[in-house]
Design an enzyme around this catalytic site. Structure first.
Site, short mmCIF file in Angstrom:
data_model
loop_
_atom_site.label_atom_id
_atom_site.label_comp_id
_atom_site.label_asym_id
_atom_site.label_seq_id
_atom_site.Cartn_x
_atom_site.Cartn_y
_atom_site.Cartn_z
N GLU A 69 0.83 -1.22 0.00
CA GLU A 69 0.00 0.00 0.00
C GLU A 69 0.86 1.26 0.00
OE1 GLU A 69 -2.21 1.46 -1.37
OE2 GLU A 69 -3.98 0.65 -0.36
N ASP A 104 -7.48 -0.11 -3.20
CA ASP A 104 -8.53 0.91 -3.27
C ASP A 104 -9.34 0.75 -4.55
OD1 ASP A 104 -6.65 1.67 -5.09
OD2 ASP A 104 -6.38 3.70 -4.31
#
Ligand SMILES: *[C@@H]1O[C@H](CO)[C@@H](O)[C@H](O)[C@H]1NC(C)=O
Ligand SMILES: *[C@@H]1O[C@H](CO)[C@@H](O)[C@H](O)[C@H]1NC(C)=O
Length: 503
Positions: free
Chosen positions: A223, A299
């Site tokens: 991430e 996401d």
């Protein structure tokens, strides 16, 4: 006595040969908590469904099982269920017993899915034909806006818990967009910051720490950063570009500040270790959330493409030795290429005209400059009109299936762009030159009317040449979000007959 020993030895050999990847991880003390594959069972005792397909003709679904317990997928059941219609892979079942099945990914922080309710597209059931152990099987070919996810999982590592991940992918199908991942991600479909993911990434996006050459690389998506090594802003000299047709990739993270990336050729040989050491600065301890993603970022960043054949997630930090046994099992499974299309073959170098079904007179796919539409042409038409509907069959511009070159515009081919067909050359800056080769490649499937052909887009394999009522030609499906995806009249509108070229 010696007979008994012989029998025992034979039994032992059989069970070793038959063991699947999850039998090997389980025996090593690193149990599978997710096991996904559309091509084969990953446990020698597994005889449940591998995946679900849903067809366009009536919206019905069916499950595809292994041919035998622990065996390869029964592709013939898909072929008969999906005959003369389009089919999608709507569920990829978890074989681990934890119930971590994958289905269409919901809308996320980065991208809303294009399908009703904000879901991503799911994969075509015929986008990735392969053989496994001599049997036909289908992988999961994902393209833009296509992805699978499960947010509410069972048994997947959270926080700083250890885990192992492997996946077998097509090392020749990728791009440099974010992010073709398989692994652990956020449960709210948003970017919750560094340390909230631990997934295997495959593609040529140059990460925070890339590998050598131009990619693709096996990287870890942790991430807000793709890592082929632990030094932000520098190249890990031990992480090569890796593009075997069938590639094994591994990412694993320990409870201590230790993680590793490994990879190899899924058809032969052993795994190499590309990184093993402390995590990048700022990534320890981890804050894994335990959702599972496939083909997208945490996401729901959905610009990537790739092909998945099988993969698992474990608890514990698997030893290299156990992973080496899993690699040997993958090699023994026998992945191989097969014919990529099942419709009437085309002869490379021949001239064809593609006649539309269900229209009066003779009407063909033709072009006027770059515009493509259905054109009525007969023997009494002018030579110019005949040329407008005649194309030379070429080997596919990306090395797969076929491409169609306009006889009156050498170097210009039928391609799709924003779902519509054009006749274009490879360097027209208006229409994505970087994807020209993939988007000008098409694979013949049996015509949906039961005769002729349907022309499947190689790069968007859920979609086929389809004329619409105003005469324009798109790539469409039998039921989908766009006007050219209407289920009504799909069968006639997406069926063509390849005739000898009129010019
Ligand atoms: C990166 O990993 C190497 C071992 O591969 C280690 O020697 C080095 O200290 C690590 N760097 C950082 C910044 O953790
Ligand atoms: C081809 O397109 C041009 C420009 O749009 C148009 O003027 C012309 O009439 C078209 N030709 C035919 C045969 O349709």
């Amino acid at each position: 006595m010696s007979q008994l020993l012989h029998a025992l030895a034979a039994l032992l050999t059989v069970s070793l040969v038959a063991a699947g990847p999850c039998d090997i991880y389980n025996a090593g003390g690193y149990p599978c908590v997710a096991a996904h594959s559309t091509t084969r069972s990953l446990l020698n005792s597994y005889n449940g469904p591998l995946y679900q397909v849903t067809r366009g003709s009536d919206g019905k679904s069916t499950n595809i099982y292994p041919l035998s317990t622990g065996g390869v997928a029964n592709a013939a059941t898909q072929d008969s269920f999906c005959k003369l219609t389009t089919c999608l892979i709507t569920v990829i079942y978890d074989q681990s017993g934890k119930g971590n099945d994958l289905s269409a990914a919901p809308s996320g922080g980065a991208a809303s899915g294009p399908v009703s309710g904000g879901y991503d597209f799911v994969a075509s059931a015929i986008g990735a034909r392969v053989k496994v152990g001599g049997h036909e099987a289908y992988g999961v070919f994902t393209t833009l806006a296509t992805g699978y996810r499960r947010d509410n999982t069972n048994g997947i590592a959270t926080g700083n818990q250890p885990e192992g991940i492997y996946a077998v992918v097509d090392g020749t199908h990728y791009n440099g967009n974010c992010c073709w991942d398989y692994g652990n991600a956020e449960t709210n479909n948003r970017d919750n910051g560094a340390t909230h993911m631990e997934a295997l990434y495959f593609g040529s996006a140059r990460g925070t720490a890339a590998g050598t050459g131009n990619g693709p690389w096996i990287q870890a998506d942790l991430e807000n950063g793709l890592f082929a090594g632990n030094q932000s802003g520098s190249v890990n000299p031990n992480s090569p570009s890796i593009n075997y047709r069938f590639t094994t990739g591994i990412v694993k993270g320990a409870q201590s500040n230790l993680w590793s990336i490994r990879g190899g050729n899924a058809q032969s040989g052993s795994l190499s270790t590309f990184f093993r050491g402390p995590r990048p600065a700022g990534y320890y301890p981890m804050n894994k959330e335990g959702a599972i993603i496939l083909g997208i970022g945490g996401d729901n960043s959905d610009g990537a493409q790739g092909t998945f054949y099988e993969g698992v997630m474990t608890t514990g930090f698997p030893s290299d030795e156990v992973e080496n046994q899993v690699q040997a099992n993958i090699v023994a499974a026998g992945y191989a290429t097969t014919n990529e299309y099942s419709g009437p073959a085309l002869t490379v170098g021949s001239a064809v005209s593609l006649q539309a079904s269900g229209l009066s007179g003779q009407q063909y796919i033709g072009h006027n400059g770059s515009s493509v539409s259905i054109m009525p042409v007969s023997s009494s038409s002018s030579e110019t009109q005949k040329q407008d509907v005649t194309f030379t069959v070429r080997s596919g511009n990306n090395g797969h299936c076929f491409s169609f070159e306009a006889v009156n515009s050498p170097g210009s081919f039928i391609r799709h762009y924003a779902y519509q067909l054009y006749v274009d050359n490879s360097d027209n800056q208006q229409r994505s030159p970087s994807t020209f080769a993939d988007d000008s490649t098409f694979c013949p499937e049996p015509g949906f009317t039961g005769s002729g052909s349907a022309f499947r887009s190689w790069s968007y394999p859920t979609r086929f040449f389809r004329r619409v009522s105003d005469g324009d030609v798109y790539i469409g499906t039998q039921g989908g979000p766009f006007a050219w995806d209407s289920a009504t009249n799909f069968v006639q509108q997406a069926t063509f007959t390849a005739r000898n070229g009129l010019a």
